[in-house]
Structure formats: C-alpha cells, structure tokens
Design a protein around this motif. Structure first.
Motif, PDB file in Angstrom:
ATOM      1  N   ARG A  83       0.837  -1.203   0.000  1.00  0.00           N
ATOM      2  CA  ARG A  83       0.000   0.000   0.000  1.00  0.00           C
ATOM      3  C   ARG A  83       0.873   1.254   0.000  1.00  0.00           C
ATOM      4  O   ARG A  83       1.856   1.326   0.748  1.00  0.00           O
ATOM      5  CB  ARG A  83      -0.886  -0.015   1.237  1.00  0.00           C
ATOM      6  N   ASP A  84       0.532   2.233  -0.833  1.00  0.00           N
ATOM      7  CA  ASP A  84       1.234   3.519  -0.823  1.00  0.00           C
ATOM      8  C   ASP A  84       0.688   4.354   0.330  1.00  0.00           C
ATOM      9  O   ASP A  84      -0.530   4.478   0.480  1.00  0.00           O
ATOM     10  CB  ASP A  84       0.964   4.293  -2.122  1.00  0.00           C
ATOM     11  N   ILE A  85       1.566   4.941   1.118  1.00  0.00           N
ATOM     12  CA  ILE A  85       1.111   5.727   2.268  1.00  0.00           C
ATOM     13  C   ILE A  85       1.141   7.229   1.975  1.00  0.00           C
ATOM     14  O   ILE A  85       0.159   7.923   2.168  1.00  0.00           O
ATOM     15  CB  ILE A  85       1.961   5.414   3.525  1.00  0.00           C
ATOM     16  N   LEU A  86       2.291   7.734   1.547  1.00  0.00           N
ATOM     17  CA  LEU A  86       2.384   9.163   1.212  1.00  0.00           C
ATOM     18  C   LEU A  86       3.686   9.449   0.482  1.00  0.00           C
ATOM     19  O   LEU A  86       4.602   8.619   0.463  1.00  0.00           O
ATOM     20  CB  LEU A  86       2.255  10.049   2.469  1.00  0.00           C
ATOM     21  N   GLU A  87       3.759  10.643  -0.119  1.00  0.00           N
ATOM     22  CA  GLU A  87       5.013  11.055  -0.757  1.00  0.00           C
ATOM     23  C   GLU A  87       5.969  11.527   0.328  1.00  0.00           C
ATOM     24  O   GLU A  87       5.536  12.053   1.354  1.00  0.00           O
ATOM     25  CB  GLU A  87       4.742  12.179  -1.756  1.00  0.00           C
ATOM     26  N   CYS A  88       7.253  11.347   0.085  1.00  0.00           N
ATOM     27  CA  CYS A  88       8.215  11.681   1.128  1.00  0.00           C
ATOM     28  C   CYS A  88       9.581  11.990   0.523  1.00  0.00           C
ATOM     29  O   CYS A  88       9.763  11.852  -0.688  1.00  0.00           O
ATOM     30  CB  CYS A  88       8.327  10.517   2.110  1.00  0.00           C
ATOM     31  N   ALA A  89      10.519  12.420   1.352  1.00  0.00           N
ATOM     32  CA  ALA A  89      11.875  12.738   0.893  1.00  0.00           C
ATOM     33  C   ALA A  89      12.872  12.274   1.945  1.00  0.00           C
ATOM     34  O   ALA A  89      12.967  12.876   3.020  1.00  0.00           O
ATOM     35  CB  ALA A  89      12.012  14.237   0.665  1.00  0.00           C
ATOM     36  N   PHE A  90      13.572  11.198   1.640  1.00  0.00           N
ATOM     37  CA  PHE A  90      14.565  10.641   2.570  1.00  0.00           C
ATOM     38  C   PHE A  90      15.953  10.707   1.950  1.00  0.00           C
ATOM     39  O   PHE A  90      16.090  10.783   0.724  1.00  0.00           O
ATOM     40  CB  PHE A  90      14.239   9.173   2.870  1.00  0.00           C
ATOM     41  N   VAL A  91      16.964  10.623   2.786  1.00  0.00           N
ATOM     42  CA  VAL A  91      18.338  10.472   2.291  1.00  0.00           C
ATOM     43  C   VAL A  91      18.451   9.062   1.700  1.00  0.00           C
ATOM     44  O   VAL A  91      17.660   8.188   2.028  1.00  0.00           O
ATOM     45  CB  VAL A  91      19.385  10.675   3.428  1.00  0.00           C
ATOM     46  N   PRO A  92      19.426   8.852   0.800  1.00  0.00           N
ATOM     47  CA  PRO A  92      19.502   7.546   0.140  1.00  0.00           C
ATOM     48  C   PRO A  92      19.990   6.405   1.026  1.00  0.00           C
ATOM     49  O   PRO A  92      20.835   6.602   1.903  1.00  0.00           O
ATOM     50  CB  PRO A  92      20.494   7.790  -1.010  1.00  0.00           C
ATOM     51  N   LEU A  93      19.448   5.222   0.746  1.00  0.00           N
ATOM     52  CA  LEU A  93      19.944   3.977   1.337  1.00  0.00           C
ATOM     53  C   LEU A  93      21.137   3.563   0.476  1.00  0.00           C
ATOM     54  O   LEU A  93      20.980   3.279  -0.717  1.00  0.00           O
ATOM     55  CB  LEU A  93      18.850   2.907   1.266  1.00  0.00           C
ATOM     56  N   ILE A  94      22.317   3.561   1.089  1.00  0.00           N
ATOM     57  CA  ILE A  94      23.524   3.278   0.310  1.00  0.00           C
ATOM     58  C   ILE A  94      24.050   1.905   0.684  1.00  0.00           C
ATOM     59  O   ILE A  94      24.354   1.646   1.857  1.00  0.00           O
ATOM     60  CB  ILE A  94      24.577   4.375   0.541  1.00  0.00           C
ATOM     61  N   GLY A  95      24.135   1.035  -0.302  1.00  0.00           N
ATOM     62  CA  GLY A  95      24.622  -0.318  -0.010  1.00  0.00           C
ATOM     63  C   GLY A  95      24.290  -1.269  -1.124  1.00  0.00           C
ATOM     64  O   GLY A  95      23.760  -0.888  -2.175  1.00  0.00           O
ATOM     65  N   GLU A  96      24.570  -2.516  -0.844  1.00  0.00           N
ATOM     66  CA  GLU A  96      24.411  -3.615  -1.813  1.00  0.00           C
ATOM     67  C   GLU A  96      23.028  -3.606  -2.478  1.00  0.00           C
ATOM     68  O   GLU A  96      22.922  -3.732  -3.688  1.00  0.00           O
ATOM     69  CB  GLU A  96      24.595  -4.910  -1.025  1.00  0.00           C
ATOM     70  N   GLU A  97      21.976  -3.462  -1.665  1.00  0.00           N
ATOM     71  CA  GLU A  97      20.607  -3.480  -2.193  1.00  0.00           C
ATOM     72  C   GLU A  97      20.003  -2.078  -2.291  1.00  0.00           C
ATOM     73  O   GLU A  97      18.800  -1.928  -2.448  1.00  0.00           O
ATOM     74  CB  GLU A  97      19.714  -4.357  -1.313  1.00  0.00           C
ATOM     75  N   GLY A  98      20.888  -1.070  -2.164  1.00  0.00           N
ATOM     76  CA  GLY A  98      20.424   0.307  -2.278  1.00  0.00           C
ATOM     77  C   GLY A  98      21.154   1.003  -3.417  1.00  0.00           C
ATOM     78  O   GLY A  98      21.373   0.399  -4.469  1.00  0.00           O
ATOM     79  N   TRP A  99      21.536   2.267  -3.187  1.00  0.00           N
ATOM     80  CA  TRP A  99      22.308   3.018  -4.181  1.00  0.00           C
ATOM     81  C   TRP A  99      23.795   2.754  -3.976  1.00  0.00           C
ATOM     82  O   TRP A  99      24.227   2.442  -2.872  1.00  0.00           O
ATOM     83  CB  TRP A  99      22.028   4.523  -4.035  1.00  0.00           C
ATOM     84  N   LYS A 100      24.542   2.907  -5.064  1.00  0.00           N
ATOM     85  CA  LYS A 100      25.993   2.734  -4.948  1.00  0.00           C
ATOM     86  C   LYS A 100      26.593   3.978  -4.287  1.00  0.00           C
ATOM     87  O   LYS A 100      26.121   5.090  -4.535  1.00  0.00           O
ATOM     88  CB  LYS A 100      26.617   2.543  -6.341  1.00  0.00           C
ATOM     89  N   PRO A 101      27.615   3.824  -3.453  1.00  0.00           N
ATOM     90  CA  PRO A 101      28.230   5.010  -2.823  1.00  0.00           C
ATOM     91  C   PRO A 101      28.916   5.901  -3.855  1.00  0.00           C
ATOM     92  O   PRO A 101      29.327   5.411  -4.891  1.00  0.00           O
ATOM     93  CB  PRO A 101      29.260   4.425  -1.856  1.00  0.00           C
ATOM     94  N   GLY A 102      29.039   7.218  -3.526  1.00  0.00           N
ATOM     95  CA  GLY A 102      29.816   8.125  -4.377  1.00  0.00           C
ATOM     96  C   GLY A 102      28.978   9.030  -5.224  1.00  0.00           C
ATOM     97  O   GLY A 102      27.838   9.216  -5.048  1.00  0.00           O
TER      98      GLY A 102
END
Ligand code: SAH
Length: 205
Positions: free
Chosen positions: A186-205
């Motif tokens: 279920r979608d709850i709401l729009e939001c703005a978080f810092v990135p999840l950096i890691g193997e299953e997230g975004w690449k660092p750098g």
C-alpha cells in the motif's frame, strides 16, 4: 508537537501519540539545532544525514501497528530517535547504521537516556540482519531504488516492511505486509529521505 503536527494530521494510534509525547527528541538533536528539536521538519545530524520530521517518524511507526511483544529491525539508525520510539512500543529493537560515527553517538545517547532493549549495529542494512530474523516489522529510514527482496525474506508471515521507494527527488512510502503467499503493498504518502547506500540500495559516491 503532538497536537498540531500529529493529531491534526490524522495520527490516531494512542500508543504512538503517547510515546511521541514521552521521548525527549532534543536529546537526539545536535546542540546547534536543539532549539528547533520539536519543529515540523527534519534536522541535520552530521555526515550529511538527518533526523526525520516528527510526523514522518509517527506515521512510519503507526504503520507497523506494534502491540508490545514484537522484534523490530530499523535500517538507518541516524540519531537513534526512531529506535528510541520503537523501543517503547516493541520488545526488542535492532538498528543498523552504516556510519560508525553516527552509530556510536546514537549508542551513547540511547544508553544515557535508558533505552536498553536496543542493539545498534554498524553495517550495510540494505541486506537486513539475517542472523536475528525473522522480524515482526522492518522499518527503513532511507530511500531505496527498489524493494530489497532479502528484507521481505526476513519478515514473519503477517510482518510489515515500511520503506520509502523512489529516486532522490520523488519517493513514496510503502507499507508492505507479508502474506502466506505474496505481499500486500500500500502507498502511504510522498516523502523525501536520504539515500539507502549499499548492496541493495544506491551505490556510494
Ligand atoms: N532514523 C533516523 C534517521 C535516519 S537518516 C533517526 O531517527 O534519526 C538515514 C540514515 O540511514 C543515515 O544515518 C544513513 O547513514 C543511514 N543509511 C543509509 N544507508 C544505509 C545502509 N545501507 N545501512 C545502514 N544505514 C544506512
């Protein structure tokens, strides 16, 4: 904070409202921003990271529907504030932070303030914490490009994954419930978080 920012915007879970009133948010905010600790916004905590806005903490927590006996995993310890909130609503909290400096500061504050059912772990939380799984709930306080499947694997049936998914500019908070077969999303709401950096997230750098 509780009346204007939470109740007036629809937070209804009485246990969540009580704990949001009880936990001293200013203890988790750096000295420089303490005057603004209860304001309606996120605040810097160092390492380019932020403590989430009170409303975001409340709605994510409410989505978990904790009753008191659960084991919960948080990914993105940051200041330790969300972990403190969870610790008063569940029986055990594991929280993972990739920045050693933030993890050790959070650990110190949590100890000082007497939250003793929380374990802070340094590492890549995008992979979850298989050793301690399965969890009743997993809450990710950083934005992932897609749902890390390993996190769903680490949930009990009926368990919930609360996670912002999207790109750095456009994100939606999802509430996923693991069913016997498949997942309810279920979608709850729009939001703005810092990135999840890691193997299953975004690449660092
Ligand atoms: N829940 C926090 C706010 C966290 S901000 C609070 O209550 O203050 C998001 C945090 O996620 C940041 O501290 C960031 O360093 C951390 N993070 C990002 N990617 C991560 C990863 N793969 N594993 C663990 N922590 C991560």
């Amino acid at each position: 904070m509780v009346q204007y920012q939470l109740v007036n915007r629809g937070i209804q879970d009485e246990r969540v409202l009580k704990v949001m009133a009880d936990v001293a948010r200013h203890m988790f905010v750096p000295q420089l921003y303490r005057h603004a600790a209860y304001d309606d916004c996120p605040l810097p905590i160092g390492e380019g990271q932020t403590i989430s806005q009170p409303y975001m903490v409340a709605i994510m927590t409410q989505c978990l529907e904790l009753k008191g006996k659960e084991t919960v995993l948080e990914i993105g310890t940051g200041s330790g504030y969300q972990a403190a909130i969870l610790s008063r609503l569940a029986s055990r909290v594991y929280t993972i932070e990739r920045h050693e400096t933030l993890a050790s500061r959070a650990k110190t504050i949590l100890k000082q303030t007497g939250y003793d059912n929380i374990e802070v772990i340094v590492g890549d939380g995008s992979l979850g914490l298989p050793d301690k799984s399965p969890f009743h709930g997993i809450i990710v306080t950083a934005c992932a490009p897609r749902v890390p499947v390993c996190l769903l694997d680490q949930l009990k049936t009926g368990g919930r994954l609360i996670i912002p998914i999207g790109n750095p500019y456009n994100q939606v908070l999802h509430r996923m419930v693991k069913l016997e077969k498949g997942v309810e999303d279920r979608d709850i709401l729009e939001c703005a978080f810092v990135p999840l950096i890691g193997e299953e997230g975004w690449k660092p750098g």
